[in-house]
Design an enzyme around this catalytic site. Structure first.
Site, PDB file in Angstrom:
ATOM      1  N   GLU A  54       7.456 -11.993  -8.100  1.00  0.00           N
ATOM      2  CA  GLU A  54       7.682 -10.563  -7.870  1.00  0.00           C
ATOM      3  C   GLU A  54       8.103  -9.850  -9.150  1.00  0.00           C
ATOM      4  O   GLU A  54       8.359 -10.486 -10.178  1.00  0.00           O
ATOM      5  CB  GLU A  54       8.720 -10.388  -6.760  1.00  0.00           C
ATOM      6  CG  GLU A  54       8.213 -10.957  -5.450  1.00  0.00           C
ATOM      7  CD  GLU A  54       9.117 -10.680  -4.273  1.00  0.00           C
ATOM      8  OE1 GLU A  54      10.312 -10.394  -4.445  1.00  0.00           O
ATOM      9  OE2 GLU A  54       8.602 -10.753  -3.145  1.00  0.00           O
ATOM     10  N   CYS A  63       0.804 -12.570  -5.816  1.00  0.00           N
ATOM     11  CA  CYS A  63       0.930 -13.514  -4.698  1.00  0.00           C
ATOM     12  C   CYS A  63       0.730 -14.955  -5.165  1.00  0.00           C
ATOM     13  O   CYS A  63       0.135 -15.223  -6.215  1.00  0.00           O
ATOM     14  CB  CYS A  63      -0.117 -13.223  -3.634  1.00  0.00           C
ATOM     15  SG  CYS A  63      -0.098 -11.570  -2.973  1.00  0.00           S
ATOM     16  N   GLU A  65      -1.262 -17.246  -3.943  1.00  0.00           N
ATOM     17  CA  GLU A  65      -2.669 -17.666  -4.005  1.00  0.00           C
ATOM     18  C   GLU A  65      -3.296 -17.251  -5.330  1.00  0.00           C
ATOM     19  O   GLU A  65      -4.040 -17.999  -5.951  1.00  0.00           O
ATOM     20  CB  GLU A  65      -3.465 -17.026  -2.852  1.00  0.00           C
ATOM     21  CG  GLU A  65      -2.971 -17.396  -1.469  1.00  0.00           C
ATOM     22  CD  GLU A  65      -1.924 -16.419  -0.923  1.00  0.00           C
ATOM     23  OE1 GLU A  65      -1.086 -15.919  -1.707  1.00  0.00           O
ATOM     24  OE2 GLU A  65      -1.943 -16.168   0.295  1.00  0.00           O
TER      25      GLU A  65
HETATM   26 ZN   LIG Z   1      -1.987 -12.008  -1.650  1.00  0.00          ZN
END
Ligand SMILES: [Zn+2]
Length: 166
Positions: A54, A63, A65
């Protein structure tokens, strides 16, 4: 949806699921308190993990992924045979729209994506089936293909299509 055949071996599933839990430890999520781990499996059996990272400027957040796929791709690995994603929520949660599109760049539409509950392994006999979703498999994992998560998608091959003159 009916029961589906697993396309990954038990060994590969285990490797991916463990890889996602391991990757989650690297999460930097002081704002959402929502750690996520992702693991990609390469054709030669390597697992490449990623966690969500973040940012105080929230839009800069990446994210899990995408962390995994960017790590892999930037080091020359651009072919994958499976993905597992895990959060701390005790149900299988699905990748966001942006991640689905980024996965689409490097992953086949029939690549399996394992959504792993945070309290894996669950006793799925106690779970109710959810309408329109694949049945939960071993441990409470929900398995999709990328094509199921991103139907009628736009990908690299569309850029190869002939263009009209106008
Ligand atoms: Zn994502």
């Amino acid at each position: 949806m009916s029961a589906r055949a697993w396309t990954l071996s038990i060994e590969d599933r285990t490797k991916l699921i463990q890889g996602a839990f391991e990757a989650k430890k690297g999460s930097y999520s002081p704002y959402s308190h929502f750690p996520v781990g992702a693991a990609l499996l390469t054709p030669d059996g390597r697992v490449i993990g990623g966690a969500n990272i973040e940012n105080a400027s929230y839009g800069g957040t990446i994210c899990a992924e995408r962390t995994a796929i960017v790590k892999a791709a930037s080091e020359g690995t651009r072919s994958f045979v499976g993905l597992a994603v895990v959060t701390n929520v005790p149900s299988p949660l699905s990748p966001c729209g942006i991640c689905r599109q980024v996965l689409r760049e490097f992953c086949a539409l029939d690549m399996p994506i394992l959504l792993v509950p945070g309290d894996y392994p669950q006793d799925i006999k106690e779970k109710e089936k959810e309408e329109g979703k694949p049945e939960l498999s071993e441990g409470g994992v929900r398995e999709y293909t990328l094509g199921e998560l991103l139907p009628d998608s736009f990908g690299p091959e569309q850029l190869e299509l002939p263009r009209s003159a106008r």
